[in-house]
Design an enzyme around this catalytic site. Sequence first.
Site, PDB file in Angstrom:
ATOM      1  N   CYS A 113      36.405  49.091  21.201  1.00  0.00           N
ATOM      2  CA  CYS A 113      35.324  50.081  21.109  1.00  0.00           C
ATOM      3  C   CYS A 113      35.791  51.498  21.437  1.00  0.00           C
ATOM      4  O   CYS A 113      35.104  52.467  21.100  1.00  0.00           O
ATOM      5  CB  CYS A 113      34.172  49.694  22.013  1.00  0.00           C
ATOM      6  SG  CYS A 113      33.406  48.154  21.508  1.00  0.00           S
ATOM      7  N   HIS A 250      30.022  56.211  22.952  1.00  0.00           N
ATOM      8  CA  HIS A 250      30.090  54.924  22.249  1.00  0.00           C
ATOM      9  C   HIS A 250      28.745  54.233  22.439  1.00  0.00           C
ATOM     10  O   HIS A 250      28.170  54.249  23.527  1.00  0.00           O
ATOM     11  CB  HIS A 250      31.225  54.073  22.822  1.00  0.00           C
ATOM     12  CG  HIS A 250      31.160  52.647  22.366  1.00  0.00           C
ATOM     13  ND1 HIS A 250      31.036  52.309  21.033  1.00  0.00           N
ATOM     14  CD2 HIS A 250      31.174  51.468  23.057  1.00  0.00           C
ATOM     15  CE1 HIS A 250      30.983  50.988  20.927  1.00  0.00           C
ATOM     16  NE2 HIS A 250      31.067  50.466  22.136  1.00  0.00           N
ATOM     17  N   ASN A 280      25.939  47.912  18.245  1.00  0.00           N
ATOM     18  CA  ASN A 280      27.288  48.302  18.674  1.00  0.00           C
ATOM     19  C   ASN A 280      28.242  48.065  17.498  1.00  0.00           C
ATOM     20  O   ASN A 280      28.517  46.917  17.139  1.00  0.00           O
ATOM     21  CB  ASN A 280      27.690  47.458  19.890  1.00  0.00           C
ATOM     22  CG  ASN A 280      29.086  47.790  20.408  1.00  0.00           C
ATOM     23  OD1 ASN A 280      29.851  48.508  19.758  1.00  0.00           O
ATOM     24  ND2 ASN A 280      29.422  47.248  21.560  1.00  0.00           N
TER      25      ASN A 280
END
Length: 323
Positions: A113, A250, A280
């Site tokens: 990520c 993020h 996500n």
Amino acid sequence: MIRSVVRGFGSSLPARVVTNQELESMVDTTDEWIVQRTGIRQRYLAGEGETTASLGEAAAREALDRAGLMIDDIDLIIVATSTPDNTFPATAVNIQHRLGMKHGVGFDLQAVCSGFVFALTTADAYIRTGLAKRVLVIGAETFSRILDWTDRTTCVLFGDGAGAIILEAVEGEGTIADRGVLTTKLRSDGSNKEKLYVDGGPSTTGTVGQLRMQGREVFKHAVGMITDVVEAAFEATGTTADDVDWLVPHQANIRIIDGSAKKLGIPLEKVVVTVDQHGNTSAASIPLALAVAAGDGRIKQGDLVLLEAMGGGFTWGAVLLRW
Ligand code: ACO
């Protein structure tokens, strides 16, 4: 002093939207649980023919169009991804071919990520050292293909998509008033691997594997890691939270986003949130969020933009740039 200035941005999402209600028929979950714990309302999932490379290519084409550039103007393509089309060759090389780029170089970068923050940092280093003049930086993922669709603790959290930006070498004054990347801070620590990993791989199981996560454990580490690198970025530039025009984090979980913003002293009106729409999307989440907020006119030329991420590894990092 050479600065890496954002010249264009683009994004791409799969055609299919999957709402929380749709997931209720697949696993034992509810829209209410997902919204309360994560802020996610829907995500986009790749269908037949949609892959990390096809999404990345579409985002790249949009970024080139917006920048008014041709693919021949690009020296280097870096793709941040943990879900490449193939174990090899690199997705960046695949996208290089799809875009008709016959010169230069492309490679992938894997930091889960945090991938986009790592890729931006790498692109900035190439530009500042004169190794590249224009870099296409792409974050592209199809996490739906490494999820265990029987595991409600992970499958509701992720989505697919891609975002891209083009960084260009521009002479700056060497002050924080310059446009471009002002500082980058990266960290990693492999000691928490079991908290967030994929249980397969070419060299271990010979399979792709599926994502495994101890969500509560990841959550416990997230805010502290994020604020550490952001504070290091503030210190390196002599800036403070008050100077930040936009925080583009993020997009993993609204509670992590809110918790980090609060700890940093950045008001929520200055935080770009897309986790409700995209879920996500790992390395794609920051460039997707940048494309939304720059596309709708919130992020304007001259704004101080703070990017931060943490993810599997653990990896974590922050980038401070003037748009
Ligand atoms: N629907 C309904 N109930 C669920 C679901 C679901 N989808 N998933 C878990 N539950 C249940 C659990 O079984 C548990 O039940 P129990 O109390 O009977 O045992 C209960 O909900 C609470 O579970 P927790 O895991 O403690 O819930 P928590 O509040 O921690 O929320 C979450 C889980 C959303 C995963 C959270 O921990 C989180 O966001 N963690 C961070 C994830 C993250 O940020 N990852 C970023 C990096 S991702 C990357 O790098 C690839």
